[in-house]
Design a protein around this motif. Structure first.
Motif, mmCIF file in Angstrom:
data_model
loop_
_atom_site.group_PDB
_atom_site.id
_atom_site.type_symbol
_atom_site.label_atom_id
_atom_site.label_comp_id
_atom_site.label_asym_id
_atom_site.label_seq_id
_atom_site.Cartn_x
_atom_site.Cartn_y
_atom_site.Cartn_z
ATOM 1 N N ASP A 85 7.282 -21.783 -40.885
ATOM 2 C CA ASP A 85 6.384 -22.218 -39.812
ATOM 3 C C ASP A 85 6.891 -23.537 -39.235
ATOM 4 O O ASP A 85 6.917 -23.731 -38.007
ATOM 5 C CB ASP A 85 4.963 -22.418 -40.343
ATOM 6 N N GLY A 86 7.299 -24.441 -40.118
ATOM 7 C CA GLY A 86 7.832 -25.722 -39.659
ATOM 8 C C GLY A 86 9.128 -25.559 -38.898
ATOM 9 O O GLY A 86 9.368 -26.243 -37.887
ATOM 10 N N VAL A 87 9.990 -24.656 -39.361
ATOM 11 C CA VAL A 87 11.256 -24.401 -38.672
ATOM 12 C C VAL A 87 11.007 -23.822 -37.283
ATOM 13 O O VAL A 87 11.563 -24.296 -36.279
ATOM 14 C CB VAL A 87 12.136 -23.444 -39.504
ATOM 15 N N ALA A 88 10.192 -22.761 -37.203
ATOM 16 C CA ALA A 88 9.931 -22.121 -35.923
ATOM 17 C C ALA A 88 9.292 -23.093 -34.939
ATOM 18 O O ALA A 88 9.639 -23.118 -33.741
ATOM 19 C CB ALA A 88 9.029 -20.896 -36.120
ATOM 20 N N THR A 89 8.386 -23.919 -35.425
ATOM 21 C CA THR A 89 7.700 -24.863 -34.550
ATOM 22 C C THR A 89 8.672 -25.891 -33.980
ATOM 23 O O THR A 89 8.708 -26.125 -32.764
ATOM 24 C CB THR A 89 6.574 -25.576 -35.321
ATOM 25 N N VAL A 90 9.483 -26.500 -34.839
ATOM 26 C CA VAL A 90 10.368 -27.543 -34.333
ATOM 27 C C VAL A 90 11.479 -26.970 -33.462
ATOM 28 O O VAL A 90 11.868 -27.573 -32.455
ATOM 29 C CB VAL A 90 10.951 -28.397 -35.482
ATOM 30 N N VAL A 91 11.982 -25.795 -33.810
ATOM 31 C CA VAL A 91 13.049 -25.219 -32.992
ATOM 32 C C VAL A 91 12.513 -24.809 -31.620
ATOM 33 O O VAL A 91 13.179 -25.018 -30.599
ATOM 34 C CB VAL A 91 13.713 -24.031 -33.712
ATOM 35 N N CYS A 92 11.310 -24.260 -31.576
ATOM 36 C CA CYS A 92 10.723 -23.938 -30.277
ATOM 37 C C CYS A 92 10.561 -25.195 -29.430
ATOM 38 O O CYS A 92 10.854 -25.206 -28.222
ATOM 39 C CB CYS A 92 9.382 -23.244 -30.468
ATOM 40 N N LYS A 93 10.139 -26.287 -30.055
ATOM 41 C CA LYS A 93 9.999 -27.543 -29.319
ATOM 42 C C LYS A 93 11.374 -28.042 -28.844
ATOM 43 O O LYS A 93 11.518 -28.502 -27.701
ATOM 44 C CB LYS A 93 9.323 -28.602 -30.196
ATOM 45 N N LEU A 94 12.385 -27.964 -29.706
ATOM 46 C CA LEU A 94 13.721 -28.389 -29.306
ATOM 47 C C LEU A 94 14.240 -27.552 -28.132
ATOM 48 O O LEU A 94 14.863 -28.079 -27.204
ATOM 49 C CB LEU A 94 14.688 -28.301 -30.484
ATOM 50 N N PHE A 95 13.990 -26.247 -28.193
ATOM 51 C CA PHE A 95 14.406 -25.394 -27.078
ATOM 52 C C PHE A 95 13.708 -25.815 -25.789
ATOM 53 O O PHE A 95 14.335 -25.891 -24.719
ATOM 54 C CB PHE A 95 14.066 -23.928 -27.387
ATOM 55 N N ASN A 96 12.416 -26.079 -25.849
ATOM 56 C CA ASN A 96 11.680 -26.479 -24.652
ATOM 57 C C ASN A 96 12.081 -27.875 -24.170
ATOM 58 O O ASN A 96 12.041 -28.154 -22.964
ATOM 59 C CB ASN A 96 10.178 -26.435 -24.927
ATOM 60 N N GLN A 97 12.453 -28.736 -25.089
ATOM 61 C CA GLN A 97 12.860 -30.087 -24.715
ATOM 62 C C GLN A 97 14.232 -30.101 -24.032
ATOM 63 O O GLN A 97 14.422 -30.754 -23.019
ATOM 64 C CB GLN A 97 12.889 -30.975 -25.959
ATOM 65 N N VAL A 98 15.183 -29.368 -24.600
ATOM 66 C CA VAL A 98 16.565 -29.398 -24.096
ATOM 67 C C VAL A 98 16.796 -28.318 -23.044
ATOM 68 O O VAL A 98 17.589 -28.498 -22.130
ATOM 69 C CB VAL A 98 17.549 -29.219 -25.271
ATOM 70 N N ARG A 99 16.127 -27.185 -23.158
ATOM 71 C CA ARG A 99 16.297 -26.033 -22.270
ATOM 72 C C ARG A 99 17.778 -25.608 -22.189
ATOM 73 O O ARG A 99 18.371 -25.553 -21.108
ATOM 74 C CB ARG A 99 15.741 -26.340 -20.879
ATOM 75 N N PRO A 100 18.364 -25.274 -23.325
ATOM 76 C CA PRO A 100 19.771 -24.902 -23.334
ATOM 77 C C PRO A 100 19.997 -23.459 -22.876
ATOM 78 O O PRO A 100 19.101 -22.612 -22.965
ATOM 79 C CB PRO A 100 20.160 -25.055 -24.805
ATOM 80 N N ASP A 101 21.205 -23.187 -22.423
ATOM 81 C CA ASP A 101 21.584 -21.816 -22.093
ATOM 82 C C ASP A 101 21.896 -21.019 -23.354
ATOM 83 O O ASP A 101 21.787 -19.790 -23.350
ATOM 84 C CB ASP A 101 22.812 -21.816 -21.175
ATOM 85 N N MET A 102 22.305 -21.709 -24.418
ATOM 86 C CA MET A 102 22.618 -21.063 -25.683
ATOM 87 C C MET A 102 22.399 -22.055 -26.810
ATOM 88 O O MET A 102 22.364 -23.271 -26.573
ATOM 89 C CB MET A 102 24.059 -20.539 -25.688
#
Length: 282
Positions: free
Chosen positions: A125-142
């Protein structure tokens, strides 16, 4: 390479980088080793710009785990990333990621069950939460993740697919093969916790896994091979075993039939250190 510690600065930098080419993200918790740097090199080979995040995520540590002791060496990590050609280091504080009043958790069922999910309640749960936030923060293509944490990779891909994420899309979440030491031990920041003797004993883990896979390839019964593997690990000096299992490589469902498409997963403890590894059956 620039370092940013606030969301405002991150968004300004990534908007500028994104305007001139594809953007990749390599999420880490720091204490970088060759395994992490391999991810950075792979990202640099596929994207114009690479953002590396360093954040020791408190939400993925249990109450009796090593959050406070987890190695932190930001200055050294920055030097390593600069030498590899990373474009930006995102190094937020916990308050920047989880501001006052934060109340949201992402839970991914199915692939998070069993294995490390059973032994570390709440971890994914902690992993999924922080990674989703990182994806939304950086908005990477990959984004790039190591296959040593195979279950983590499966959780992140499932989360991205289920939430219809586009930055990155689930198909742009890349797994990079495990990087190993000369004696076969999978590289991990936690290897630094091992004493000289424990480090010598730890090399028995991948060696025993390879023997088990060879036995299975020759037709050994799964239960017999796994029992021998557990015995070999304990005889080598490990104190306990969290799991020794065969699972489907994609769904992570337990294997009850043919072994095609499966992987061998192991987690074992030596001293106060928990080591994990996985290998495909060939």
């Amino acid at each position: 390479m620039k370092t940013v510690t606030t969301l405002e600065a991150l968004r300004a930098e990534t908007d500028q980088l994104r305007a001139s080419g594809r953007l990749a993200l390599v999420p880490t918790m720091g204490a970088l080793h060759e395994g992490h740097l391999t991810l950075v090199r792979k990202a640099c080979s596929e994207a114009r710009h690479v953002v590396v995040s360093i954040f020791v995520n408190p939400k993925q540590f249990g109450p009796n785990e090593d959050l406070d002791a987890y190695p932190r060496q930001l200055a050294r990590d920055r030097e390593l990333l600069e030498a590899e050609g990373a474009s930006l280091l995102w190094a937020p504080t916990p308050d920047e990621v989880y501001p006052a009043g934060y109340a949201t958790t992402i839970s991914v069922e199915g692939v998070s069950a069993g294995l490390c999910g059973a032994n570390r309640p709440g971890h994914f749960d902690g992993v999924a939460t922080v990674v989703c936030k990182l994806f939304n923060q950086v908005r990477p293509d990959m984004a790039f993740f190591g296959e040593k944490d195979w279950q983590q990779l499966a959780v992140i891909r499932r989360m991205a697919r289920d939430l219809d994420l586009q930055f990155p899309h689930a198909d742009a979440i890349r797994g990079v093969p495990i990087v190993r030491e000369g004696d076969g031990l999978a590289m991990s920041s936690r290897n630094a916790y091992l004493s000289v003797e424990q480090r010598r004993q730890a090399a028995a883990l991948p060696a025993a896994m390879r023997r088990a896979i060879a036995a299975l390839a020759k037709g050994a019964e799964s239960a017999t091979a796994l029992e021998q593997l557990s015995s070999d690990i304990l005889k080598a000096g490990f104190d306990s075993i969290d799991y020794v299992e065969l699972r489907d490589a994609e769904t992570l469902a337990p294997i009850h039939g043919p072994l095609d498409g499966s992987r061998l997963f192991v987690a074992a403890r030596i001293g106060g250190t928990r080591l994990i590894d996985n290998m495909p059956l060939v």
